[in-house]
Design a protein around this motif. Structure first.
Motif, PDB file in Angstrom:
ATOM      1  N   PHE A 245      -4.180  12.388   8.578  1.00 20.87           N
ATOM      2  CA  PHE A 245      -3.630  11.122   8.225  1.00 20.87           C
ATOM      3  C   PHE A 245      -2.050  11.130   8.805  1.00 20.87           C
ATOM      4  O   PHE A 245      -1.132  11.481   8.264  1.00 20.87           O
ATOM      5  CB  PHE A 245      -3.656  10.504   6.593  1.00 20.87           C
ATOM      6  N   CYS A 246      -2.246  10.856  10.210  1.00 23.13           N
ATOM      7  CA  CYS A 246      -0.783  11.009  10.868  1.00 23.13           C
ATOM      8  C   CYS A 246       0.060   9.641  10.604  1.00 23.13           C
ATOM      9  O   CYS A 246      -0.387   8.456  11.222  1.00 23.13           O
ATOM     10  CB  CYS A 246      -1.175  10.911  12.300  1.00 23.13           C
ATOM     11  N   GLU A 247       0.969   9.599   9.818  1.00 25.75           N
ATOM     12  CA  GLU A 247       1.674   8.566   9.242  1.00 25.75           C
ATOM     13  C   GLU A 247       3.058   8.633   8.642  1.00 25.75           C
ATOM     14  O   GLU A 247       3.075   9.787   7.909  1.00 25.75           O
ATOM     15  CB  GLU A 247       0.797   7.649   8.318  1.00 25.75           C
ATOM     16  N   THR A 248       3.805   7.753   8.886  1.00 28.91           N
ATOM     17  CA  THR A 248       5.214   7.809   8.066  1.00 28.91           C
ATOM     18  C   THR A 248       4.920   7.915   6.618  1.00 28.91           C
ATOM     19  O   THR A 248       4.242   7.140   6.055  1.00 28.91           O
ATOM     20  CB  THR A 248       6.045   6.643   8.462  1.00 28.91           C
ATOM     21  N   GLY A 249       5.713   9.091   6.016  1.00 25.47           N
ATOM     22  CA  GLY A 249       5.495   9.567   4.595  1.00 25.47           C
ATOM     23  C   GLY A 249       4.227  10.136   4.395  1.00 25.47           C
ATOM     24  O   GLY A 249       3.646  10.592   3.191  1.00 25.47           O
ATOM     25  N   PHE A 250       3.249  10.559   5.305  1.00 20.72           N
ATOM     26  CA  PHE A 250       2.205  11.347   5.236  1.00 20.72           C
ATOM     27  C   PHE A 250       2.227  12.590   6.075  1.00 20.72           C
ATOM     28  O   PHE A 250       3.059  13.525   5.875  1.00 20.72           O
ATOM     29  CB  PHE A 250       0.973  10.541   5.550  1.00 20.72           C
TER      30      PHE A 250
ATOM     31  N   TYR B 169       0.978  -1.260  -0.044  1.00 16.90           N
ATOM     32  CA  TYR B 169       0.097  -0.044   0.113  1.00 16.90           C
ATOM     33  C   TYR B 169       0.921   1.390  -0.007  1.00 16.90           C
ATOM     34  O   TYR B 169       0.578   2.140  -0.837  1.00 16.90           O
ATOM     35  CB  TYR B 169      -0.845  -0.033   1.255  1.00 16.90           C
ATOM     36  N   ALA B 170       1.892   1.433   0.996  1.00 21.80           N
ATOM     37  CA  ALA B 170       3.025   2.477   1.120  1.00 21.80           C
ATOM     38  C   ALA B 170       3.653   2.480  -0.282  1.00 21.80           C
ATOM     39  O   ALA B 170       3.625   3.647  -0.795  1.00 21.80           O
ATOM     40  CB  ALA B 170       3.772   2.175   2.078  1.00 21.80           C
ATOM     41  N   GLU B 171       4.047   1.599  -1.095  1.00 22.15           N
ATOM     42  CA  GLU B 171       4.723   1.498  -2.260  1.00 22.15           C
ATOM     43  C   GLU B 171       3.870   2.240  -3.438  1.00 22.15           C
ATOM     44  O   GLU B 171       4.343   3.004  -4.190  1.00 22.15           O
ATOM     45  CB  GLU B 171       5.115   0.377  -3.118  1.00 22.15           C
TER      46      GLU B 171
END
Ligand code: NIG
Ligand code: FE
Length: 413
Positions: free
Chosen positions: A222-227, A102-104
């Motif tokens: 959206f508190c997230e690594t990469g976001f 999903y992240a990719e």
């Protein structure tokens, strides 16, 4: 107006004299009446009790429903969805089957950015039509109140377009809807290297119009690594709070993002997802007034570990269940399935899951005075099951449609 009298209800579920957000052990207590009746007047629950105590004389005008063999429950309160979107994304579903994460997919411009491109190309009317169809679908599945987020606009026009669609849905929907502004869902391509620029756009261009037109009840990030980082999340939430929008945030989905702690610090109504939790995040949530909203169908669809519901409940957290209905991580708005998954995979007891999907879900939308339990004065948004042997049969027999009919405001839909 004639009353509706429902008789011979096999089991009337989640009857309550007063409202209370349920946490920890309280979630396992689900008060019910066997062989019950329920009276509805003007769309509101007027009275209920044991059949033996039904003091009622035949009045030909009253509408009588015999619910022999059927269980009656308060309709589901789905406190986290993204049902306004332009197109489905099954091509990414195939990519994920082929092994891309999903992240990719997101990093390559797919995912949320893919949906944002489609929103820009779709008219308000078409968005309204498709969201309306999804709303009808989830109502038939027993949902009697829903929260809907923006977040696929990612530009001033796009976010306002989505929120205006949600406002139209609110005005026409038979079920209560809460609107959440999620401008901070991801950074648009042109702001990838200029985070401050996009945060300024949210704070200075989007929020004032949203407040002016009363387009949102809550603010989400959206508190997230990469976001969005925890620091960025806090800045955006505080800006929303200054306009009266309480936070409900996407936290701890893919990583230990710190989102739970930010939500707790800001006294967020809820922190949602929680697939990736450590003791620190669990303890922070347990010692707060913030609700932890679990989205098992998103974990399922992304093949992620399920939310640690047992640990959260045993630590004393207040837990709600929702579907996260969206084209990327949960293309299903079926609360029955979310409940079944929480019992099967997260080891929630059926009582815990039903409380989390009804009264606590209502709290996660601040609708507890109207919905979420069988209480005199609340809206008659109800689920009637087909004849089933017991309440536990509902999550046990996952995938079967066990709903016979749904009532919204006392009307069969
Ligand atoms: O709640 N995680 C962030 N947002 C959505 C998914 C959005 C998308 O993939 O379209 C979620 O899972
Ligand atoms: Fe979501």
């Amino acid at each position: 107006m004639p009353a509706t009298i429902i008789t011979n209800i096999k089991q009337l579920v989640n009857i309550r004299q007063q409202n209370e957000l349920l946490r920890g052990k309280e979630l396992a207590v689900l008060p019910c009446i066997e062989n019950a009746y329920l009276v509805i007047e003007n769309g509101i629950i007027a009275e209920y009790g044991e059949m033996d105590n039904l003091g009622w004389t035949d009045n030909n005008n009253d509408n009588l429903i015999d619910a022999s063999g059927q269980i009656v429950l308060p309709a589901w309160c789905d406190s986290h969805t993204h049902i306004v979107f332009a197109t489905s994304r099954e091509e990414e579903f195939i990519d994920k089957i082929r092994g891309i994460s999903y992240a990719e997919i997101a990093a390559k411009g797919g995912g949320i950015l893919n949906s944002a491109k489609k929103i820009a190309e779709t008219s308000e009317l078409d968005l309204l039509r498709s969201a309306w169809a999804r709303l009808q679908e989830i109502m038939q599945l027993g949902t009697g109140a829903v929260e809907i987020k923006s977040g696929y606009g990612l530009s001033v026009e796009g976010e306002l377009k989505m929120l205006r669609v949600i406002k139209k849905l609110k005005e026409t929907s038979p079920i209560p809807i809460k609107a959440t502004f999620l401008g901070a869902h991801t950074y648009p391509v042109e702001y990838k290297e200029n985070h401050q620029g996009y945060i300024d756009l949210i704070i200075n261009e989007m929020l004032p119009v949203i407040a002016e037109e009363k387009l949102a009840d809550y603010i989400d990030v959206f508190c997230e690594t990469g976001f969005f980082s925890p620091e960025e999340t806090e800045i955006i939430c505080i800006a929303g709070m200054n306009y009266g929008l309480k936070p409900k945030i996407h936290a701890n989905q893919l990583n230990l993002s710190g989102g739970t702690q930010v939500g707790v610090k800001l006294e967020a109504v809820s922190v949602d997802h929680l697939e990736t939790m450590d003791d620190d995040a669990i303890n922070a949530l347990a010692n707060s007034t913030t609700i932890g909203t679990l989205l098992p169908t998103a974990a399922f669809f992304l093949r992620m570990p399920f939310q640690p519901a047992r640990k959260l409940i045993d630590a004393g957290c207040a837990i709600a269940l929702a579907t996260d209905f969206n084209p990327g991580s949960s293309p299903s708005g079926n609360m029955n399935l979310a409940i079944a998954m929480s019992c099967i995979q997260m080891k929630m007891l059926p009582e815990e899951a039903i409380n989390a999907a009804t009264i606590n879900g209502a709290y996660a939308m601040e609708l507890q005075d109207e919905l979420g339990s069988i209480m005199v004065g609340k809206k008659a948004n109800l689920i009637f099951t087909k004849p089933v042997p017991s309440l536990a049969y509902l999550p046990y027999s996952f995938g079967s449609n066990l709903i016979d009919m749904v009532m919204i405001g006392g009307e069969i839909i």
